[in-house]
Enzyme design. Structure first.
Site, PDB file in Angstrom:
ATOM      1  CG  ASP A 136       0.009   0.152   2.293  1.00 25.48           C
ATOM      2  OD1 ASP A 136       0.970   0.274   2.421  1.00 25.48           O
ATOM      3  OD2 ASP A 136      -1.357  -0.275   3.643  1.00 25.48           O
ATOM      4  CG  ASP A 167       0.529  -4.160   2.075  1.00 25.07           C
ATOM      5  OD1 ASP A 167       0.711  -4.634   3.014  1.00 25.07           O
ATOM      6  OD2 ASP A 167       1.476  -3.101   1.787  1.00 25.07           O
ATOM      7  CD  GLU A 186       7.288  -0.135   8.507  1.00 24.14           C
ATOM      8  OE1 GLU A 186       7.505   1.051   7.843  1.00 24.14           O
ATOM      9  OE2 GLU A 186       6.265  -0.694   8.327  1.00 24.14           O
ATOM     10  CD  GLU A 202      -0.076  -1.288   8.070  1.00 22.81           C
ATOM     11  OE1 GLU A 202      -0.122  -0.713   8.948  1.00 22.81           O
ATOM     12  OE2 GLU A 202       0.831  -0.831   7.539  1.00 22.81           O
TER      13      GLU A 202
END
Length: 271
Positions: free
Chosen positions: A51, A90, A189, A122
């Site tokens: 994304d 994503d 991340e 996520e």
């Protein structure tokens, strides 16, 4: 040469084998056919249709504006180029956080309409129901913990996450939960390298780091950042392997100069 380079197509099972034998996984983003062709021909293991296209392709400040339809468009373009790499897409903001039924429908659309091989989401425990429902439908899921850009307005900053013990402990628990649910890999991340090492060693599935140190089972970068197409973006975790902004800018200036000087096209370049 690694054994997996002999296979025709990288699969989630091959990624698991790579972790078990200690072979690092190389992952890059791609958003269009031409770039994906180059990346796949180079021998990349995993291509992420991120994304981050919202930033590098559309010029938005965050990843939030990109839509499911737009992600499917980018993913379809990439899949048409791929002969070898595993393509992960994503799920964009707003396409899975609401409820698990919406999440499943979003994942199904990506898989059916783009031909991709997996989706990425996520979050941890808070999206467990959605992850479980998507996995139950036979769709591979890659998790994403640490700095989760879709939550940028909650964080308020792109700084390193999980430096405090409470957040670090939640990340450990979320990683175990995602593995328990059946995710085949987890992106970590912008977290401390020591924590990333601990998580990578504590779970059986591969971890893919971005700003998370050298002990993850693989690494991912945004292709535009790695090739130096984004001028001025130089976070600590980025190693820039080329300076294509300067190369392309110079080539375009030379083209303009030749056109203005009536040097292009020459007699040899016309019919």
């Amino acid at each position: 040469m690694s054994v997996h380079k002999e296979v025709k197509r990288i699969t989630t099972h091959i990624l698991q084998e790579m972790k078990q034998r200690g072979e690092k996984i190389a992952m890059l983003t791609a958003y269009d056919y031409s770039m994906a062709t180059i990346v796949d021909d180079a021998g990349i293991d995993v291509i992420l249709v991120g994304d981050s296209a919202s930033n590098v392709m559309a010029g938005h400040e965050t990843t939030l504006p990109i839509t499911l339809d737009q992600m499917i468009y980018h993913a379809s373009s990439v899949v048409r180029a791929i002969k070898r790499g595993l393509v992960v897409v994503d799920l964009p903001f707003g396409s899975y956080q609401g409820n698990s039924k919406e999440a499943l429908n979003s994942a199904i659309r990506i898989m059916k309409e783009s031909g991709a091989h997996a989706v990425k989401m996520e979050g941890g425990l808070e999206i467990a129901e959605s992850v479980s429902r998507i996995l139950a439908a036979g769709i591979p899921v890659m998790g994403h913990l640490g700095l989760t850009p879709q939550s940028i307005y909650k964080f308020g900053t792109y700084t390193v996450r999980a430096k405090e013990e409470a957040e670090a402990q939640k990340l450990r628990e979320d990683a175990l939960k995602l593995q328990e649910l059946g995710c085949f890999s987890i992106v970590l991340e912008k977290i401390p390298a020591k924590l990333a090492q601990e998580v990578s060693q504590s779970i059986a599935i591969p971890t893919i780091g971005i700003g998370a140190g050298q002990h993850c089972d693989g690494q991912v970068l945004v292709i535009h950042d790695m090739l130096g197409l984004n001028k001025g973006f130089r976070p600590r975790f980025l190693r820039q392997y080329a300076s294509l902004y300067d190369v392309m800018n110079g080539a375009i200036q030379n083209y303009i100069k030749d056109v203005k000087a009536k040097d292009f096209p020459s007699e040899k370049e016309q019919y």
